[in-house]
Scaffold this active site. Structure first.
Site, PDB file in Angstrom:
ATOM      1  N   SER A   1       0.770  -1.357  -0.023  1.00  0.00           N
ATOM      2  CA  SER A   1      -0.029  -0.112   0.123  1.00  0.00           C
ATOM      3  C   SER A   1       0.694   1.255   0.179  1.00  0.00           C
ATOM      4  O   SER A   1       1.749   1.356   0.760  1.00  0.00           O
ATOM      5  CB  SER A   1      -0.985   0.060   1.302  1.00  0.00           C
ATOM      6  OG  SER A   1      -1.414   1.366   1.212  1.00  0.00           O
TER       7      SER A   1
ATOM      8  N   SER B   1      -0.747   4.164   0.917  1.00  0.00           N
ATOM      9  CA  SER B   1      -1.423   5.004   1.962  1.00  0.00           C
ATOM     10  C   SER B   1      -0.545   5.391   3.184  1.00  0.00           C
ATOM     11  O   SER B   1      -0.737   6.732   3.319  1.00  0.00           O
ATOM     12  CB  SER B   1      -2.835   4.162   2.422  1.00  0.00           C
ATOM     13  OG  SER B   1      -3.607   4.144   1.322  1.00  0.00           O
TER      14      SER B   1
ATOM     15  N   THR C   1      -9.676  -1.780   2.187  1.00  0.00           N
ATOM     16  CA  THR C   1      -9.256  -2.021   0.844  1.00  0.00           C
ATOM     17  C   THR C   1      -9.656  -3.424   0.932  1.00  0.00           C
ATOM     18  O   THR C   1      -9.895  -4.241   1.838  1.00  0.00           O
ATOM     19  CB  THR C   1      -7.870  -1.712   0.467  1.00  0.00           C
ATOM     20  OG1 THR C   1      -8.003  -2.172  -0.823  1.00  0.00           O
ATOM     21  CG2 THR C   1      -6.710  -2.687   1.339  1.00  0.00           C
TER      22      THR C   1
ATOM     23  N   LYS D   1     -13.980  -4.556   1.690  1.00  0.00           N
ATOM     24  CA  LYS D   1     -14.689  -3.157   1.611  1.00  0.00           C
ATOM     25  C   LYS D   1     -16.167  -3.396   1.766  1.00  0.00           C
ATOM     26  O   LYS D   1     -16.830  -2.590   1.989  1.00  0.00           O
ATOM     27  CB  LYS D   1     -14.506  -2.755   0.152  1.00  0.00           C
ATOM     28  CG  LYS D   1     -13.142  -2.077  -0.048  1.00  0.00           C
ATOM     29  CD  LYS D   1     -12.972  -1.339  -1.562  1.00  0.00           C
ATOM     30  CE  LYS D   1     -11.783  -0.577  -1.616  1.00  0.00           C
ATOM     31  NZ  LYS D   1     -11.747   0.086  -3.066  1.00  0.00           N
TER      32      LYS D   1
ATOM     33  N   ASP E   1     -13.784   6.690  -3.813  1.00  0.00           N
ATOM     34  CA  ASP E   1     -13.256   6.456  -4.998  1.00  0.00           C
ATOM     35  C   ASP E   1     -13.729   7.178  -6.047  1.00  0.00           C
ATOM     36  O   ASP E   1     -13.346   7.716  -6.952  1.00  0.00           O
ATOM     37  CB  ASP E   1     -13.406   4.973  -5.468  1.00  0.00           C
ATOM     38  CG  ASP E   1     -12.453   4.112  -4.478  1.00  0.00           C
ATOM     39  OD1 ASP E   1     -11.189   4.716  -4.323  1.00  0.00           O
ATOM     40  OD2 ASP E   1     -12.552   2.916  -4.474  1.00  0.00           O
TER      41      ASP E   1
ATOM     42  N   ALA F   1     -16.531  -4.337 -14.825  1.00  0.00           N
ATOM     43  CA  ALA F   1     -17.866  -4.223 -14.151  1.00  0.00           C
ATOM     44  C   ALA F   1     -17.340  -4.494 -12.730  1.00  0.00           C
ATOM     45  O   ALA F   1     -18.435  -5.095 -12.068  1.00  0.00           O
ATOM     46  CB  ALA F   1     -18.724  -5.286 -14.744  1.00  0.00           C
ATOM     47  N   GLY F   2     -16.269  -4.448 -12.227  1.00  0.00           N
ATOM     48  CA  GLY F   2     -15.850  -4.669 -10.677  1.00  0.00           C
ATOM     49  C   GLY F   2     -16.267  -3.283 -10.015  1.00  0.00           C
ATOM     50  O   GLY F   2     -16.943  -2.333 -10.351  1.00  0.00           O
TER      51      GLY F   2
ATOM     52  N   THR G   1     -17.712 -10.843 -18.717  1.00  0.00           N
ATOM     53  CA  THR G   1     -18.707 -11.483 -18.141  1.00  0.00           C
ATOM     54  C   THR G   1     -20.011 -10.609 -18.263  1.00  0.00           C
ATOM     55  O   THR G   1     -20.037  -9.490 -17.422  1.00  0.00           O
ATOM     56  CB  THR G   1     -18.647 -11.739 -16.613  1.00  0.00           C
ATOM     57  OG1 THR G   1     -17.324 -12.440 -16.454  1.00  0.00           O
ATOM     58  CG2 THR G   1     -19.683 -12.704 -16.137  1.00  0.00           C
TER      59      THR G   1
ATOM     60  N   LEU H   1      -7.164   2.982 -14.936  1.00  0.00           N
ATOM     61  CA  LEU H   1      -7.583   3.125 -13.807  1.00  0.00           C
ATOM     62  C   LEU H   1      -6.108   2.326 -12.934  1.00  0.00           C
ATOM     63  O   LEU H   1      -6.003   2.933 -11.864  1.00  0.00           O
ATOM     64  CB  LEU H   1      -8.756   2.612 -13.294  1.00  0.00           C
ATOM     65  CG  LEU H   1      -9.846   3.431 -13.354  1.00  0.00           C
ATOM     66  CD1 LEU H   1     -11.289   2.986 -12.684  1.00  0.00           C
ATOM     67  CD2 LEU H   1      -9.696   4.771 -13.435  1.00  0.00           C
TER      68      LEU H   1
HETATM   69  N1  LIG Z   1      -6.732   4.444  -9.328  1.00  0.00           N
HETATM   70  C1  LIG Z   1      -7.119   4.230  -8.089  1.00  0.00           C
HETATM   71  O1  LIG Z   1      -7.415   4.421  -7.129  1.00  0.00           O
HETATM   72  C2  LIG Z   1      -7.834   2.615  -8.203  1.00  0.00           C
HETATM   73  C3  LIG Z   1      -8.742   2.363  -7.388  1.00  0.00           C
HETATM   74  C4  LIG Z   1      -9.414   1.066  -7.406  1.00  0.00           C
HETATM   75  C5  LIG Z   1      -9.027  -0.067  -8.613  1.00  0.00           C
HETATM   76  N2  LIG Z   1      -8.280   0.455  -9.481  1.00  0.00           N
HETATM   77  C6  LIG Z   1      -7.871  -0.131 -10.704  1.00  0.00           C
HETATM   78  O2  LIG Z   1      -9.141  -0.634 -11.311  1.00  0.00           O
HETATM   79  C7  LIG Z   1      -8.708  -1.980 -11.830  1.00  0.00           C
HETATM   80  C8  LIG Z   1      -9.978  -2.883 -11.422  1.00  0.00           C
HETATM   81  O3  LIG Z   1      -9.769  -2.753  -9.926  1.00  0.00           O
HETATM   82  P1  LIG Z   1     -11.441  -3.535  -9.321  1.00  0.00           P
HETATM   83  O4  LIG Z   1     -11.304  -3.392  -7.866  1.00  0.00           O
HETATM   84  O5  LIG Z   1     -12.600  -3.304  -9.870  1.00  0.00           O
HETATM   85  O6  LIG Z   1     -11.280  -5.187  -9.739  1.00  0.00           O
HETATM   86  P2  LIG Z   1     -12.261  -6.202  -9.845  1.00  0.00           P
HETATM   87  O7  LIG Z   1     -13.587  -5.879  -8.916  1.00  0.00           O
HETATM   88  O8  LIG Z   1     -11.620  -7.703  -9.398  1.00  0.00           O
HETATM   89  O9  LIG Z   1     -12.663  -6.155 -11.150  1.00  0.00           O
HETATM   90  C9  LIG Z   1     -11.755  -6.563 -12.274  1.00  0.00           C
HETATM   91  C10 LIG Z   1     -12.341  -6.413 -13.763  1.00  0.00           C
HETATM   92  O10 LIG Z   1     -11.360  -6.882 -14.651  1.00  0.00           O
HETATM   93  C11 LIG Z   1     -11.788  -8.012 -15.464  1.00  0.00           C
HETATM   94  N3  LIG Z   1     -11.085  -8.840 -15.925  1.00  0.00           N
HETATM   95  C12 LIG Z   1     -10.235  -9.362 -15.016  1.00  0.00           C
HETATM   96  N4  LIG Z   1      -9.163 -10.263 -15.633  1.00  0.00           N
HETATM   97  C13 LIG Z   1      -9.741 -10.118 -17.164  1.00  0.00           C
HETATM   98  C14 LIG Z   1      -9.463 -10.639 -18.573  1.00  0.00           C
HETATM   99  N5  LIG Z   1      -8.475 -11.680 -18.413  1.00  0.00           N
HETATM  100  N6  LIG Z   1     -10.005 -10.500 -19.300  1.00  0.00           N
HETATM  101  C15 LIG Z   1     -11.037  -9.387 -19.504  1.00  0.00           C
HETATM  102  N7  LIG Z   1     -11.517  -8.919 -18.437  1.00  0.00           N
HETATM  103  C16 LIG Z   1     -10.826  -9.144 -17.233  1.00  0.00           C
HETATM  104  C17 LIG Z   1     -13.255  -8.441 -14.636  1.00  0.00           C
HETATM  105  O11 LIG Z   1     -14.111  -8.948 -15.607  1.00  0.00           O
HETATM  106  P3  LIG Z   1     -14.960 -10.132 -15.183  1.00  0.00           P
HETATM  107  O12 LIG Z   1     -16.303  -9.665 -14.464  1.00  0.00           O
HETATM  108  O13 LIG Z   1     -15.474 -10.919 -16.385  1.00  0.00           O
HETATM  109  O14 LIG Z   1     -14.259 -11.065 -14.224  1.00  0.00           O
HETATM  110  C18 LIG Z   1     -13.595  -7.227 -14.033  1.00  0.00           C
HETATM  111  O15 LIG Z   1     -14.661  -6.334 -14.738  1.00  0.00           O
HETATM  112  C19 LIG Z   1      -7.377  -2.488 -11.324  1.00  0.00           C
HETATM  113  O16 LIG Z   1      -6.489  -2.197 -12.252  1.00  0.00           O
HETATM  114  C20 LIG Z   1      -7.140  -1.741 -10.129  1.00  0.00           C
HETATM  115  O17 LIG Z   1      -5.654  -1.636  -9.744  1.00  0.00           O
HETATM  116  C21 LIG Z   1      -7.473   1.832  -9.222  1.00  0.00           C
END
Ligand SMILES: NC(=O)c1ccc[n+]([C@@H]2O[C@H](COP(=O)([O-])OP(=O)(O)OC[C@H]3O[C@@H](n4cnc5c(N)ncnc54)[C@H](OP(=O)(O)O)[C@@H]3O)[C@@H](O)[C@H]2O)c1
Length: 281
Positions: free
Chosen positions: A16, A18, A63, A67, A103, A128-129, A153, A221
């Site tokens: 982290s 933070s 985190t 969450k 966020d 869509a996470g 998905t 992101l």
């Molecule tokens: N800058 C910031 O402050 C900040 C804050 C939060 C997150 N982030 C970044 O945002 C990103 C997503 O984070 P999250 O927390 O939303 O993660 P998450 O809830 O695990 O969601 C992951 C997403 O990526 C997709 N994905 C994973 N592997 C894939 C593949 N092989 N092919 C196609 N799609 C794939 C997933 O699709 P499925 O639904 O099909 O599995 C889902 O939509 C990360 O890079 C994270 O570091 C940045």
């Protein structure tokens, strides 16, 4: 009051940024406080959250993977955090714990300050996470006319859209398959946000060059690595491309403001993360 503290609750937390951010801001503002990262197992979460009620505690960040689980342990959860289904910030007010989510607001504030203007324009979110959810919220907050959510998905994209529609009535939300991004379109998009986690693995969603014009902004992101294939491809197609560091810094700043009532100096935050190769809240 003398010494105060705040912390991050997650597992793992060793990566982290933070602590570096918040400790630098405490120092710069002369606030007698410290921030540490705590690796917390799910079974220990209730006791650890209860410890945040101490009079000397400002609160905490939360985190993955806590969450969602943390929500049931708080006295109140804000409307936005409820809609986003995740708490990333806890504020302790005289022993009462309120949960919020910074966020989406952090992303929106950074976009506004960076001159990224979705207002009156159609936009896209890939993924869509949890991060995608915040991105949709931020785009709607900044006045985007529509957001298309595309995900591997498809059912997850549909669930995200149907869950947020009632909260964001002024923005037209729809969904589809991530593969659609590889197909040509007649009109470029103003903002395309990659909220998939592919960037961490050196991979990127395929986006057709027709999706971009010089007026487009592509936002990755992820911020480690700082440059991804998604960003390179967007620039080659004529768009501006940015990573997620601005979102990280501004979601942290909003948490800091809620705890202390003071605005952290952003140059201090930027200096604190410069050169760090770690990932995470
Ligand atoms: N800058 C910031 O402050 C900040 C804050 C939060 C997150 N982030 C970044 O945002 C990103 C997503 O984070 P999250 O927390 O939303 O993660 P998450 O809830 O695990 O969601 C992951 C997403 O990526 C997709 N994905 C994973 N592997 C894939 C593949 N092989 N092919 C196609 N799609 C794939 C997933 O699709 P499925 O639904 O099909 O599995 C889902 O939509 C990360 O890079 C994270 O570091 C940045």
């Amino acid at each position: 009051m003398s010494h105060r503290w705040a912390c991050l609750l997650g597992r793992p937390v060793a990566h982290s940024l933070s602590p570096a951010l918040h400790n630098a801001a405490f120092l710069a503002l002369g606030i007698d406080a410290h921030y540490d990262a705590r690796d917390v197992a799910l079974d220990d979460l209730p006791a650890v959250v209860d410890s945040l009620r101490a009079p000397d505690c400002f609160g905490a960040n939360v985190t993955a993977p806590h969450k969602q689980a943390v929500m049931a342990l708080l006295d109140s959860v804000g409307v936005e955090a409820q809609a986003l289904g995740a708490v990333n910030t806890i504020v302790n007010t005289n022993g009462r714990l309120s949960g919020g989510n910074t966020d989406a607001a952090g992303l929106a504030r950074w976009m506004r300050l960076s001159g990224i203007e979705p207002r009156g324009n159609p936009t896209v979110v890939l993924g869509a996470g949890g991060a995608a959810r915040s991105a949709v919220w931020a785009l709607a907050d900044l006045g985007a006319t529509s957001v298309v959510v595309l995900n591997r998905t498809v059912e997850r994209a549909e669930a995200l859209v149907t869950g947020l529609r009632t909260h964001l009535p002024a923005t037209y939300l729809t969904w589809g398959a991530l593969d659609k991004a590889a197909e040509a379109v007649n009109q470029p998009w103003r903002v395309v946000i990659n909220a998939t986690s592919l960037g961490h693995h050196g991979a990127s969603p395929v986006v057709h060059p027709s999706w971009y014009s010089p007026g487009s902004v592509a936002i990755e992101l992820a911020y480690n690595p700082p440059e991804t294939g998604f960003m390179v491809a967007a620039r080659q197609a004529g768009a501006r491309a940015e990573n997620g560091l601005g979102m990280l810094l501004h979601q942290a700043a909003l948490a800091f403001e809620r705890w202390t009532g003071q605005v952290p100096p952003m140059d201090v935050y930027e200096a604190a993360v410069a050169g760090h190769e770690r990932i995470g809240q």
